[in-house]
Scaffold this active site. Structure first.
Site, short mmCIF file in Angstrom:
data_model
loop_
_atom_site.label_atom_id
_atom_site.label_comp_id
_atom_site.label_asym_id
_atom_site.label_seq_id
_atom_site.Cartn_x
_atom_site.Cartn_y
_atom_site.Cartn_z
N HIS A 1 0.83 -1.21 0.00
CA HIS A 1 0.00 0.00 0.00
C HIS A 1 0.87 1.26 0.00
O HIS A 1 0.43 2.31 0.47
CB HIS A 1 -0.90 0.02 1.24
CG HIS A 1 -1.82 -1.14 1.35
ND1 HIS A 1 -2.77 -1.42 0.41
CD2 HIS A 1 -1.94 -2.10 2.30
CE1 HIS A 1 -3.44 -2.52 0.78
NE2 HIS A 1 -2.95 -2.95 1.91
N HIS B 1 -8.77 -2.96 -0.01
CA HIS B 1 -8.50 -4.32 -0.46
C HIS B 1 -9.70 -4.84 -1.25
O HIS B 1 -9.81 -6.03 -1.50
CB HIS B 1 -8.25 -5.26 0.71
CG HIS B 1 -7.28 -4.72 1.71
ND1 HIS B 1 -7.67 -3.93 2.77
CD2 HIS B 1 -5.94 -4.83 1.80
CE1 HIS B 1 -6.59 -3.60 3.47
NE2 HIS B 1 -5.54 -4.13 2.91
#
Lengths: 331, 210
Positions: A55, A217
């Protein structure tokens, strides 16, 4: 998917080494997955962040002066194990205790919980503030059911400033809680990212559909809708934030973050920002500062999120201090 | 067969068979996770049991508990994520309860399962019915408790069936924990990937023993 990798299963380990190389001496690897500022003031209350990798630039790219003191990094999209968190905790602890600040995901909560017990057994004082800014992930009455998304950027910056001035861990906890409680976000997913090791998409979404409130996600949000214009989307997202339980209205001042989830371009973020600014101006809400760019990402996922942090005088003074890190720098 | 027990070295062999089975199940577990999570469960399990395999192969176990605890610590340290914490805690708390055990019999198996269930539930806060690995673990634990007076091979057969049954039940449940919870009713019809892993683990134990 063309992706620059060596051994895909070593992506997390290699990116962490690369991150340490980026910091060029000011950050040190203190264990596998654990990194910390090379120099930390001897009497400082420490700020530790952490979470899964993949991320970038969060969380490990938020280490720096005026930001976090250290980070515990997991594998791609997976929480760091307790021993990694403990390594990072030991490295940042200067005797004044350590604040664990991370996103509210089951895996992170469990691993940080085990690590906090291990640290306490060594006599290290640990407190925790969970980030839960995503208004689409649970109703306001169930904050503990909410996910942490891009609002973590202003929260970590405010926490970093707070850690420099806090006289003890208790004061840091209350300042960071204030920053957390004044931050709200909501996102939209246009297309999925992929898992580096397998190349598989993280979720499925029809070509002409977008996921309003979908998590980073691909967790389900408030609904799947047909593709729409940037302006219509900005209206919808800002409505979701302003309809939440944090009153933001006429005369208030906010930080605005337009976060790209990876492949959504700066052009698109700027077009959304223009509409957000117009909505806020119409409501007589003043923008104190703007953050924009790919700060909380999920590989090449397309989409963005909007975050507001409502500022009072305490938070403004914390925001105004300089900081620097890979992810966010303020002069 | 009724008085058969497993020595620490046999438990070691049993764990190694679980390692091989889980490593080989990567694609199946990842596919199950794509329905409910972010699709990385199989990779995490593969990483964890590869690390556990290396540590267990090198272990000269003094007790049954040591084999299980070493497995748990290896999983926790190498996997990360929610599954690393709960899978690690399953073996670690279960193993701690058998620290002095030199022969695994049906009562010891039940003791392992009781402690494993307590450890996992205290850490993650999940209850049976939440559509998590706890459903399969609780199925195994209840079967173990009911099999205390039976032979070890019968107990393992019952425990494996209990785990499978618990996993099967998760298909009809709505997820209330972790990333899958935001799917709501869309989670119905798919088994929880963690429960699937637990079911594979106990069925592999049963295959080893029987």
């Amino acid at each position: 998917m063309k992706k620059l990798l060596n051994d895909p299963n070593q992506a997390a380990a290699e990116l962490i080494d690369g991150l340490v190389d980026y910091y060029n001496g000011s950050v040190t690897k203190v264990g596998p997955g654990a990194i910390a500022l090379t120099e930390i003031a001897s009497d400082k209350v420490a700020l530790l962040v952490g979470g899964g990798t993949g991320h970038e630039p969060i969380y490990h790219g938020l280490i720096g002066p005026g930001m976090a003191d250290g980070a515990a990094c997991g594998d791609i999209f997976a929480a760091p194990p307790p021993n990694v968190i403990l390594d990072a905790t030991r490295a940042v602890n200067k005797g004044q205790g350590v604040l664990f600040l991370y996103g509210n995901y089951a895996g992170d909560v469990m691993n940080f919980k085990i690590a906090a017990q291990l640290a306490a057994a060594e006599g290290i004082r640990v407190e925790t503030v969970l980030i839960w800014d995503d208004v689409a992930s649970a109703p306001p009455s169930d904050k503990e059911g909410r996910r942490g998304i891009a609002g973590l950027i202003p929260i970590v910056k405010l926490a970093g400033a707070a850690a420099d001035k806090a006289k003890d861990l208790g004061e840091l906890v209350s300042l960071v809680t204030l920053a957390r409680d004044n931050t709200r976000s909501v996102g939209v997913a246009l297309s999925p990212g992929s898992i580096p090791a397998t190349g598989m998409p993280t979720f499925e979404l029809d070509e002409d559909s977008i996921g309003i409130g979908m998590g980073i996600h691909g967790e389900q949000g408030v609904g799947v809708e047909k593709m729409m214009t940037a302006g219509a989307l900005a209206d919808k997202l800002v409505d979701l934030i302003l309809a939440d339980d944090l009153p933001i209205g006429s005369g208030d001042e906010v930080l605005v973050l337009i976060n790209s989830l990876g492949s959504t371009t700066m052009m698109e973020c700027l077009i959304v920002l223009k509409r957000v600014k117009a909505i806020l101006t119409e409501k007589d809400i003043k923008i104190y500062d703007v953050l924009l760019g790919p700060l909380v990402t999920c590989q090449e996922m397309a989409g963005l999120s909007i975050s507001f942090t409502k500022l009072d005088d305490t938070l403004k003074s914390l925001w105004d201090t300089p900081c620097s890190s890979l992810g966010y720098t303020k002069l | 067969m009724s008085d058969r027990t497993l020595s620490p070295n046999e438990v070691k062999e049993m764990i190694l068979s679980i390692c091989d089975k889980i490593i080989a199940s990567e694609a199946e577990l990842s596919e199950a996770d794509r329905k409910l999570g972010d699709g990385d469960h199989g990779l995490g399990m593969q990483r964890g049991f590869t690390a556990a395999k290396a540590q267990i192969e090198a272990l000269d176990p003094k007790s049954v508990g040591e084999v299980f605890s070493t497995t748990g610590m290896a999983l926790m340290a190498s996997m990360g994520g929610a599954s690393g914490a709960v899978m690690g805690m399953l073996y670690q708390s279960g193993g701690t309860a058998l620290n002095d055990c030199e022969a695994l019999d049906a009562p010891a198996l039940s003791k392992f399962l009781d402690a494993a269930r307590d450890g996992v539930c205290n850490l993650g806060g999940a209850k049976p019915g939440d559509k998590t690995m706890v459903d399969a673990l609780a199925g195994a634990q209840e079967a173990g408790q009911a099999s205390v007076g039976r032979s070890l091979s019968e107990a393992f057969t019952a425990v494996a069936a209990g785990a499978t049954d618990g996993m099967e039940k998760t298909k009809a449940m709505i997820a209330t924990m972790g990333r899958a919870k935001t799917l709501g009713e869309k989670s119905i019809g798919h088994p929880d990937p963690g429960a699937l892993s637990v079911s594979i683990m106990f069925n592999t134990m049963n295959e080893y023993v029987n």
